[in-house]
Design a protein around this motif. Structure first.
Motif, short mmCIF file in Angstrom:
data_model
loop_
_atom_site.label_atom_id
_atom_site.label_comp_id
_atom_site.label_asym_id
_atom_site.label_seq_id
_atom_site.Cartn_x
_atom_site.Cartn_y
_atom_site.Cartn_z
N ALA A 559 37.22 22.32 -61.57
CA ALA A 559 36.58 21.91 -60.31
C ALA A 559 36.55 20.40 -60.20
O ALA A 559 36.81 19.82 -59.13
N LEU A 560 36.26 19.71 -61.32
CA LEU A 560 36.16 18.26 -61.28
C LEU A 560 37.50 17.62 -60.95
O LEU A 560 37.59 16.73 -60.10
N VAL A 561 38.55 18.09 -61.62
CA VAL A 561 39.86 17.49 -61.39
C VAL A 561 40.33 17.74 -59.96
O VAL A 561 40.82 16.85 -59.27
N ILE A 562 40.14 18.96 -59.49
CA ILE A 562 40.56 19.27 -58.12
C ILE A 562 39.78 18.41 -57.13
O ILE A 562 40.34 17.86 -56.18
N SER A 563 38.47 18.24 -57.39
CA SER A 563 37.72 17.41 -56.45
C SER A 563 38.12 15.94 -56.59
O SER A 563 38.10 15.19 -55.62
N ASP A 564 38.51 15.51 -57.78
CA ASP A 564 39.03 14.14 -57.93
C ASP A 564 40.29 13.94 -57.10
O ASP A 564 40.47 12.91 -56.45
N TRP A 565 41.18 14.93 -57.16
CA TRP A 565 42.40 14.82 -56.35
C TRP A 565 42.03 14.73 -54.87
O TRP A 565 42.61 13.94 -54.13
N GLY A 566 41.06 15.55 -54.47
CA GLY A 566 40.61 15.50 -53.08
C GLY A 566 40.05 14.14 -52.71
O GLY A 566 40.41 13.56 -51.68
N ARG A 567 39.20 13.61 -53.60
CA ARG A 567 38.62 12.28 -53.36
C ARG A 567 39.70 11.24 -53.17
O ARG A 567 39.62 10.37 -52.32
N ARG A 568 40.71 11.34 -54.03
CA ARG A 568 41.77 10.33 -53.96
C ARG A 568 42.53 10.43 -52.65
O ARG A 568 42.86 9.43 -52.02
N PHE A 569 42.78 11.68 -52.19
CA PHE A 569 43.49 11.83 -50.92
C PHE A 569 42.68 11.24 -49.78
O PHE A 569 43.22 10.63 -48.86
N ILE A 570 41.35 11.43 -49.84
CA ILE A 570 40.52 10.97 -48.74
C ILE A 570 40.23 9.47 -48.85
O ILE A 570 40.42 8.71 -47.92
N PHE A 571 39.75 9.05 -50.02
CA PHE A 571 39.22 7.69 -50.14
C PHE A 571 40.13 6.73 -50.89
O PHE A 571 39.80 5.55 -51.01
N GLY A 572 41.24 7.22 -51.42
CA GLY A 572 42.07 6.35 -52.25
C GLY A 572 41.44 6.20 -53.63
O GLY A 572 40.41 6.78 -53.93
N ARG A 573 42.11 5.38 -54.47
CA ARG A 573 41.59 5.17 -55.81
C ARG A 573 40.60 4.01 -55.81
O ARG A 573 40.73 3.09 -55.01
N ASP A 574 39.67 4.07 -56.72
CA ASP A 574 38.65 3.04 -56.78
C ASP A 574 39.17 1.83 -57.55
O ASP A 574 39.94 1.96 -58.48
#
Lengths: 578, 578
Positions: A559-574
């Motif tokens: 769940a964490l990795v999939i949500s990380d991928w989602g975050r990256r698609f939406i917000f880009g990398r930090d």
């Protein structure tokens, strides 16, 4: 009182998770979902009763390491009569194939780790975990010597010993520097979570430093020159991820610096990704050149100083000095010092890697197993055993073998010496009998002719690659052996012992290659699947996403990795320096 | 070619985010949603044209620091004629109220930080960011001296200077050790993101160390003794969070260790949370005692060694030595050395904190502003100006004041000296005129009677607390002043200058207290809201969730923190040593 309330609440949350799991199955990527579900059903209850009443001394299994091999072994282990103790400097399992993604913040470090104690507490038998490093294996007294890896105020004696009945060595390997001067001091490795975090911080550091006003143009170019040494899958993936990070994210935040950035990939051989199909190599090299990555093949690193990396170019023979801001060293693996010591102790002095037999048992030790990157399987050669094989087949001691004689041992031979099968396939020979016939053209053959027929077979032997896939398969294979040890003691299922009597207890370990990915950046991935099937492009990237999501060790990390991928698609990398 | 393609894609993703933002508004917590939306509409376009053609030298604003004050100033700044340069050792803004949550993994460190460059790139005017530390302010030459904080291979000169027209000092404070020996060496502070990460790692380290087999019972108890020094909101919240982490998560993973854990909270005063209402203090103390936290009030720390913390108990006068595994020091703030130096330079030698006037301008400096924790507002006393006030009011120079004379200056007086308003409220006097009448009982009064009437007013002056709320309000106040500087130069809107002539350009900064939270663990929070409204319990925890979610600096961090909370509810907190 209050503690109880907390517990009650915690268990409510826990129960409600079941439903969430079901929900996650639906949201999980289709292809991987099934595989994942199969992973997630440890037989928790089956052995619970059996474990309850035992008061006899349990066999103690000590596992060194919590990487792919160790964790996979631990997850597979089900025998409730065992007493397990794990010693590892890391109290978590890390999903290493996603390490390059961590270096650039596509995935968070925490998302790809699973605390070992989370795995342990699902077991129905005694498992102890010790966060410590094993620094000596004492085979005489069946002890391992360990010490804590913590430096801060913890006090007490840092050292202790652990007795074992069975020892499972799964300590992995260290990065191989080939004794190149300056590598340890000045470059970054990419083996541990901490390495990935340091690399991420250093990339941002370089951009921040290059933003300072007192930096000369030349210095700015140097600081933003990222060098990757080693054109294997890790190095290539890291270079590709870094390029994406710079182009997609950092270029927006540091618009003035974009033109100063260079990424160089140094490879000593003629091509990158040389363990892959040529089509993949070609595609990757073309893509990198198109993307503006500086790809230098035939370039041997001879020295690294604090600001320059020196190489010898094979084509010209010239020595070149390249100023750099950061170097990532990813050229393969070497043996850990403690394993080297152990090898000396047990007489494996002329080898570079710890050798085991085909059952993952360390050669020369009865109760010690080794798997994963720290060991290699020393496949027995047919030629070494040729006389014994002949004798076993020649039941009537005639000195001549007939087709009928063989029928009884053929399966054992191909089981015991898998190189025979590979040889048959390569030679396009139907079966073993045919091979012998081809060699001789007769029905009967004596030992010399038998030798001749099989002389080329051993050339087919190959060491397994040092990959997560091999380590994981070895781990579950060995766990399975431990689970069925008593049964197989009575009813051995392995091939004939050609040099001894009876049969081996277990079938030998056999690696099943499921394919390998090489992510190339820009949402493109190359994959080499079994049967030499090659797939490159955006669709393969999605295959990559789904396979990796399914292979993650727990629903939590998934769940964490999939949500990380989602975050990256939406917000880009930090890009903050955390 | 390829670079362009990447860009195209990146901008597609960016545009698609707008829709996602709208989606997030819906998913965001109701109450905070509106506040948040107001935060998120910087007037991006209004000044774009004005910025285009200017070739005159722009005024250079240098901002030191990227904490609450600095970031809030930066976010509010809209004047396109300014040239802004930010100098800070941290290239991100951290949402510090969630730091205690980071120490236990309820929220990830990365979720509460926002890269400054993300904020910068939304500005329509020139903003430079330099990751460096200011180590000297040179008021004579209007320069700040800075140096890079990076240690690793970056080369070049690490030092540089920045010229300024206006300087905004928002450097925050450091932890105050009260010069207690051993504090810096052996304890953890809780001011920076790195501190929180270190604390998290140390907690897990302690549990792992206590799991080793060679540790004595006594040592095990010591290692699992966590001490928090300071009963302010941060210390209390950390202790509560740690208790939750131990009870809810670690007790499951380290079942044998649960009975060894102690958490002690040391407070030098008589009560914890002494800036809050007594009901809150009482509730918190009761809850902590019920939860089994060891609460020691009246306990002054005198020394910290590597394994013991020594206190003097006020009640008994005894010195006590307490063995510990980890100490977190959270006893308030002190002034940074560079600010101390600056204070000496400008003659503020007898003060502990940098003083500004009510417009946040550093006393004695024309173009330097200071806000947030590094400064305090030195409210002008009525008694200092009493003669000038009298003179301004007594237009006809009669030496006597009538009610009519006052009407013209009453607003200016209450605006300039807010303590007057507080005094009126406390004395339950209707208005200023009534106050004078009460004092005298006559219609006319001379200067001596005037003095007498106002003599008690200045006792109402209070320093503002060193909180994020104050810093943030100061930042946006100052940004607003900068935005309207030219307008207000022409049409001053502030109160009369009683000692000079004309009016002040701006209204003075006025802090609006919106309430304060004190999370107490176990999903319970206490809140003291304006009007002495007190709310405690589970519902307040949800208020806390929604207010904090709404106050986060960007939609990105908002989404991350909310998903972190979700993760924690589903999967618990992570215990791997990352």
């Amino acid at each position: 009182m209050s503690g109880y309330r907390f517990y009650q609440k915690a268990s409510e949350v826990y129960n409600s998770r079941r439903n969430l799991y079901n929900l996650l199955v639906i949201t999980s990527v289709s292809g991987g979902g099934l595989l994942a579900f199969a992973n997630n059903n440890p037989a928790r209850t089956a052995y619970a009763d059996a474990a309850g009443g035992a008061h006899i001394r349990r066999k103690k299994v000590v596992v060194l390491g919590t990487g792919w091999a160790g964790t996979s072994f631990l997850k597979g282990l089900k025998d409730p009569s065992l007493d397990v103790e794990i010693v590892s400097p890391r109290n978590y399992f890390a999903f290493t194939p996603l390490l390059p993604s961590v270096t650039n913040g596509t995935v968070e470090a925490r998302s790809i780790v699973e605390p070992i104690r989370n795995i342990v507490r699902k077991k129905q038998f005694d498992v102890q975990f010790r966060e410590a490093e094993c620094y000596k294996i004492d085979t005489k007294n069946k002890k391992v010597h360990c010490k804590s890896t913590q430096q801060n105020n913890v006090g007490g004696s840092d050292e202790f010993t652990v007795d074992y009945d069975y020892l499972v060595i799964a300590m992995g390997a260290r990065s191989n520097t080939f004794n190149t001067p300056g590598v340890v001091e000045h470059t970054h490795f990419l083996k541990e979570i901490e390495d990935a975090q340091k690399i991420r911080k250093t990339v941002i550091d370089c951009f921040e430093k290059a933003s300072l006003p007192n930096i000369s143009e030349e210095e700015r170019k140097r600081i933003l020159h990222f060098v990757v040494v080693g054109g294997g899958p890790t190095g290539v993936e890291f270079a590709a991820e870094l390029h994406d990070f710079v182009i997609e994210d950092l270029a927006k935040l540091y618009p003035d610096l974009k033109s100063y950035v260079t990424i160089t990939l140094l490879e000593a051989g003629d091509h990158i990704l040389n363990m892959f199909d040529k089509r993949i190599t070609q595609f990757a090299e073309d893509k990198f050149r198109r993307d503006g990555l500086d790809l230098k093949v035939g370039s041997m690193v001879t020295k690294v100083t604090d600001k320059e990396i020196c190489t010898k170019e094979r084509a010209t023979g010239k020595n070149v000095s390249i100023p750099y801001g950061m170097v990532v060293w990813s050229t393969g693996i070497g043996t850990r010092p403690v394993v080297m010591d152990f090898m000396k102790q047990i007489g494996q002095t002329n080898r570079r890697v710890l050798a085991t037999d085909e059952w993952l048992r360390v050669e020369g030790c009865e109760d010690i197993y080794a798997l994963g990157d720290c060991a290699t399987i020393d496949q027995r050669k047919v030629m070494e055993d040729i006389a014994s094989i002949f004798t076993k087949a020649d039941k009537n001691n005639t000195g001549k073998l007939k087709a009928d004689d063989f029928n009884e041992v053929i399966n054992d031979i191909t089981e015991r010496y898998p190189q025979v099968v590979i040889h048959l396939k390569k030679q396009q020979v139907k079966n073993f009998l045919q091979l012998l016939k081809n060699a001789q053209g007769e029905d009967e053959l004596d030992i010399e002719k038998f030798k001749l027929a099989l002389s080329a077979v051993d050339a087919q032997m190959k060491n397994l690659p040092a990959t997560a896939q091999v380590a994981a398969q070895q781990g579950s294979y060995l766990a399975d052996c431990f689970n069925r040890m008593n049964d197989c003691e009575k009813n051995p299922e392995g091939p004939l012992r050609f040099r001894g009597s009876g049969r081996h207890r277990f079938k030998a370990f056999r690696y099943k290659h499921l394919g390998q990915f090489a992510p190339l950046g820009g949402e493109q991935t190359a994959a080499q699947l079994p049967g030499d099937w090659v797939s490159i492009g955006h669709s393969t990237q999605w295959l990559w996403y789904s396979v990796y999501a399914s292979k993650l060790v727990s629903w939590r990390t998934r769940a964490l990795v999939i949500s990380d991928w989602g975050r990256r698609f939406i917000f880009g990398r930090d890009s903050s320096k955390i």
